[in-house]
Design a protein around this motif. Structure first.
Motif, PDB file in Angstrom:
ATOM      1  N   ASP A  58    -105.967 -64.630 -15.828  1.00  0.00           N
ATOM      2  CA  ASP A  58    -105.286 -64.934 -14.563  1.00  0.00           C
ATOM      3  C   ASP A  58    -103.993 -64.144 -14.408  1.00  0.00           C
ATOM      4  N   CYS A 113    -116.631 -59.434 -10.305  1.00  0.00           N
ATOM      5  CA  CYS A 113    -116.723 -60.425 -11.374  1.00  0.00           C
ATOM      6  C   CYS A 113    -118.142 -60.376 -11.944  1.00  0.00           C
ATOM      7  N   ASN A 168    -118.555 -65.612 -11.372  1.00  0.00           N
ATOM      8  CA  ASN A 168    -118.279 -67.038 -11.232  1.00  0.00           C
ATOM      9  C   ASN A 168    -118.160 -67.324  -9.728  1.00  0.00           C
ATOM     10  N   THR A 190    -114.989 -61.995 -17.996  1.00  0.00           N
ATOM     11  CA  THR A 190    -114.679 -63.243 -18.696  1.00  0.00           C
ATOM     12  C   THR A 190    -115.883 -63.844 -19.428  1.00  0.00           C
ATOM     13  N   SER A 195    -110.357 -67.549 -23.207  1.00  0.00           N
ATOM     14  CA  SER A 195    -110.519 -68.893 -22.640  1.00  0.00           C
ATOM     15  C   SER A 195    -111.939 -69.435 -22.712  1.00  0.00           C
ATOM     16  N   LYS A 196    -112.917 -68.633 -22.323  1.00  0.00           N
ATOM     17  CA  LYS A 196    -114.281 -69.148 -22.233  1.00  0.00           C
ATOM     18  C   LYS A 196    -115.087 -68.750 -23.461  1.00  0.00           C
ATOM     19  N   ARG A 216    -104.090 -69.778 -23.434  1.00  0.00           N
ATOM     20  CA  ARG A 216    -103.580 -68.799 -22.478  1.00  0.00           C
ATOM     21  C   ARG A 216    -103.430 -67.432 -23.140  1.00  0.00           C
TER      22      ARG A 216
HETATM   23  C1  LIG Z   1    -111.960 -68.867 -15.970  1.00  0.00           C
HETATM   24  C2  LIG Z   1    -111.910 -67.532 -15.373  1.00  0.00           C
HETATM   25  C3  LIG Z   1    -110.785 -66.697 -15.509  1.00  0.00           C
HETATM   26  C4  LIG Z   1    -109.492 -67.225 -16.059  1.00  0.00           C
HETATM   27  O1  LIG Z   1    -109.312 -66.863 -17.330  1.00  0.00           O
HETATM   28  P1  LIG Z   1    -107.965 -67.239 -18.107  1.00  0.00           P
HETATM   29  O2  LIG Z   1    -107.992 -66.248 -19.196  1.00  0.00           O
HETATM   30  O3  LIG Z   1    -108.117 -68.649 -18.566  1.00  0.00           O
HETATM   31  O4  LIG Z   1    -106.823 -67.073 -17.179  1.00  0.00           O
HETATM   32  C5  LIG Z   1    -110.830 -65.405 -15.049  1.00  0.00           C
HETATM   33  N1  LIG Z   1    -111.932 -64.954 -14.414  1.00  0.00           N
HETATM   34  C6  LIG Z   1    -113.011 -65.725 -14.225  1.00  0.00           C
HETATM   35  C7  LIG Z   1    -114.186 -65.178 -13.530  1.00  0.00           C
HETATM   36  C8  LIG Z   1    -113.024 -67.033 -14.683  1.00  0.00           C
HETATM   37  O5  LIG Z   1    -114.085 -67.810 -14.456  1.00  0.00           O
END
Ligand SMILES: *Cc1c(COP(=O)(O)O)cnc(C)c1O
Length: 560
Positions: free
Chosen positions: A93, A162, A166, A195, A222-223, A231
């Motif tokens: 983000d 993306c 998402n 991501t 994150s994921k 973060r």
């Molecule tokens: C969850 C998500 C993010 C955010 O990622 P962070 O590293 O937690 O800020 C960025 N891009 C997509 C497509 C997401 O789904």
């Protein structure tokens, strides 16, 4: 690979398209950007205190580097790139935000997004007062290059892609992304948000940086690395873009505890554990998708390259409400173009998904609240342990204490106990197995006691078991008080890598932490058989004791 990035001859420096004032300014000179510390350096330049704030604190008194060297190195190993191509940020983000701030002149420039897609691109652009232009995905939710070309103009600075997208969960066509890179080589950045790429059967586009100076790849812990709370994300780009991003980025974005945890996550050991867990998620995702096929309320499950599913349902609001009433929160995506009555479902634990499926099938769940699941995390200076039990499921059983024979024994407890057990232990095995063996038993005992809850409906009791010449008698009572009577005379000092004098310790720790009475007596001649019989017999006794046989409290006292 990006390691061998050459400066492409016609890279009329995409970075020249950045905001003029950003190009003109120097970066903030922070306390740690001038001098690299070494043990003898005396730092009197940043008004820090020369002591730590509490006993046991490490490196909290000093400002961290903007881009901490050790973390840069770990990320470079992970992504196979070199340092000058990465910018580490507070999640992907923040990378999105820095890109928009570095490139978009407020009130003049625009970005292009391809909806339905992730919301933060538009959010950051709006904050910057940059126009958000939309070039919808085509019918198959893939990039519509022609439409994108019609949407851009000379003030388009960034095209966000993306992939996997998402919320539609699919990968974007690689050739179309590279087509965009070529079309906008000198005018706009093509930012590919990867991501979720670790969940897809596909390679990252990072190696394409060699050929495309306007490409930026976003990644995050994150994921894919189960660390949304940490973060920590990264933008991968050519070095001129990296330089700009680091001018816009805060001087100390990464707190020291974040850096320390990220280094642990990126260690070879964690990486391989996480990769296995991602494979589990993918398997579960495919199973859940298959089970949906039989649900009347579900119209379609879209193919997924990520750790979530997008499902078209008869009535999205109704499903979300039904789930909410059972304590399950979904994301209704119906507000996005082309996603009427669509719901995004993250792939959670096995129990989570069973509970969700139960609701979808119209069964009211007590299923979830009723499952006796417990996770215990135990961390000392000697060991870090995670134990998860589900007394109402037989799988998975996955044990890794670092002591092969002990794994085998704990496996016996789970298999004969008939319950799911996952143990991970990172212990000081270079000293000896003592701490790891004992601490795992403590955590396992706690997990079983907590999972049992008020013990309503359970039995209490025991088992006899022969194993060749050996015989074990185990009696077990979850009476709420602890007693151990352990009777064994093992002929040998070790079985495999497990010292036999640890065996009574294990049962002591289990009994103490389960708050149970435990009597074990074993006879025999072969140490391996005797030890294994103890663990098997204990598992069998446990199976009887934890089984729910009704709704009665198994005591005349009314509680245990
Ligand atoms: C969850 C998500 C993010 C955010 O990622 P962070 O590293 O937690 O800020 C960025 N891009 C997509 C497509 C997401 O789904």
């Amino acid at each position: 690979m990006a390691k061998t990035v050459k400066t492409a001859p016609n890279s009329a420096m995409i970075s020249q398209r950045a905001r003029p004032e950003i190009l003109a300014m120097g970066g903030y000179v922070s306390a740690r950007s001038i001098e690299k510390s070494n043990r003898d350096t005396i730092f009197l330049d940043a008004n820090e205190c020369a002591f730590e704030p509490f006993i046991g604190a490490q490196n909290l008194s000093r400002y961290p580097e903007q881009q901490p060297t050790a973390l840069q190195e770990a990320i470079c190993r992970w992504l196979d790139v070199s340092k000058r191509h990465i910018t580490i940020t507070r999640g992907a983000d923040e990378a999105i935000d820095c890109l928009v701030r570095a490139f978009c002149v407020p009130g003049q420039d625009n970005i292009v997004i391809c909806p339905p897609t992730f919301a933060m691109y538009a959010q950051s652009a709006t904050l910057q007062n940059a126009e958000v232009r939309q070039a919808k995905l085509d019918k198959t939710f893939d990039l519509d290059v022609k439409l994108i070309n019609q949407t851009t103009d000379k003030n388009t600075k960034i095209i966000f892609v993306c992939s996997p997208n998402n919320p539609t969960a699919n990968l974007m066509n690689r050739a179309r992304i590279l087509r965009l890179c070529a079309d906008y080589a000198e005018t706009a950045l093509v930012v590919v948000d990867e991501t979720y790429v670790e969940f897809a059967d596909s390679e990252s586009l990072i190696p394409c940086l060699d050929a495309h100076a306007n490409l930026v790849i976003l990644r995050t812990l994150s994921k894919s690395h189960a660390a949304a709370g940490l973060r920590c994300g990264v933008a991968v780009a050519r070095s001129d873009v990296t330089g700009l991003l680091q001018k816009v980025l805060a001087p100390y974005p990464l707190a020291q505890p974040v850096v320390d945890a990220a280094l642990t996550i990126l260690s070879a050991k964690s990486q391989s554990v996480l990769a296995a867990k991602r494979r589990d998620i993918v398997t579960r995702r495919n199973q859940v998708a298959a089970s949906f096929a039989a649900c009347p309320d579900i119209v379609e499950v879209l193919p997924s390259d990520a750790n979530y599913l997008l499902v078209r349902v008869k009535d999205a609001a109704d499903l979300c409400e039904k789930c909410r009433a059972s304590g399950i929160i979904l994301r209704n995506q119906s507000h996005q173009p082309g996603l009427e009555n669509s719901v995004r479902v993250s792939i959670g634990s096995d129990e989570d998904m069973q509970a969700f499926l139960a609701v979808v099938r119209g069964e009211t769940i007590s299923a979830r609240t009723n499952q006796r699941v417990e996770t215990v995390i135990r961390k000392t200076n000697e060991t870090a342990i995670s134990v998860r039990v589900n007394l109402d499921a037989a799988a998975p059983v996955r044990i890794n204490t670092g002591i092969g024979f002990y794994d085998h024994m704990l496996d016996q407890i789970a298999k004969h106990g008939g319950f799911s057990l996952e143990i991970e232990c990172d212990g000081d095995l270079h000293i000896d197995p003592h701490h790891s063996v004992e601490d795992c038993a403590i955590a396992l005992g706690q997990a079983i006691r907590l999972a049992l809850g008020d013990k309503r409906g359970i039995g209490r009791y025991g088992f006899f078991l022969p194993m060749d010449e050996s015989q074990v008698k185990v009696a077990l009572d979850f009476g709420g008080r602890f007693y151990l009577d352990f009777n064994a005379d093992f002929p040998e000092s070790h079985v495999g890598d497990l010292p036999t004098d640890m065996v009574p310790h294990v049962f002591y720790s289990l009994a103490e932490n389960m708050q149970a009475n435990l009597h074990i007596a074993v006879t025999g001649e072969n140490t391996h058989h005797m030890v294994e019989a103890c663990f098997k017999g204990f598992g069998r006794a446990l199976r009887q004791a934890i089984r729910r046989e009704g709704d009665e409290m198994p005591s005349t006292k009314g509680s245990l």
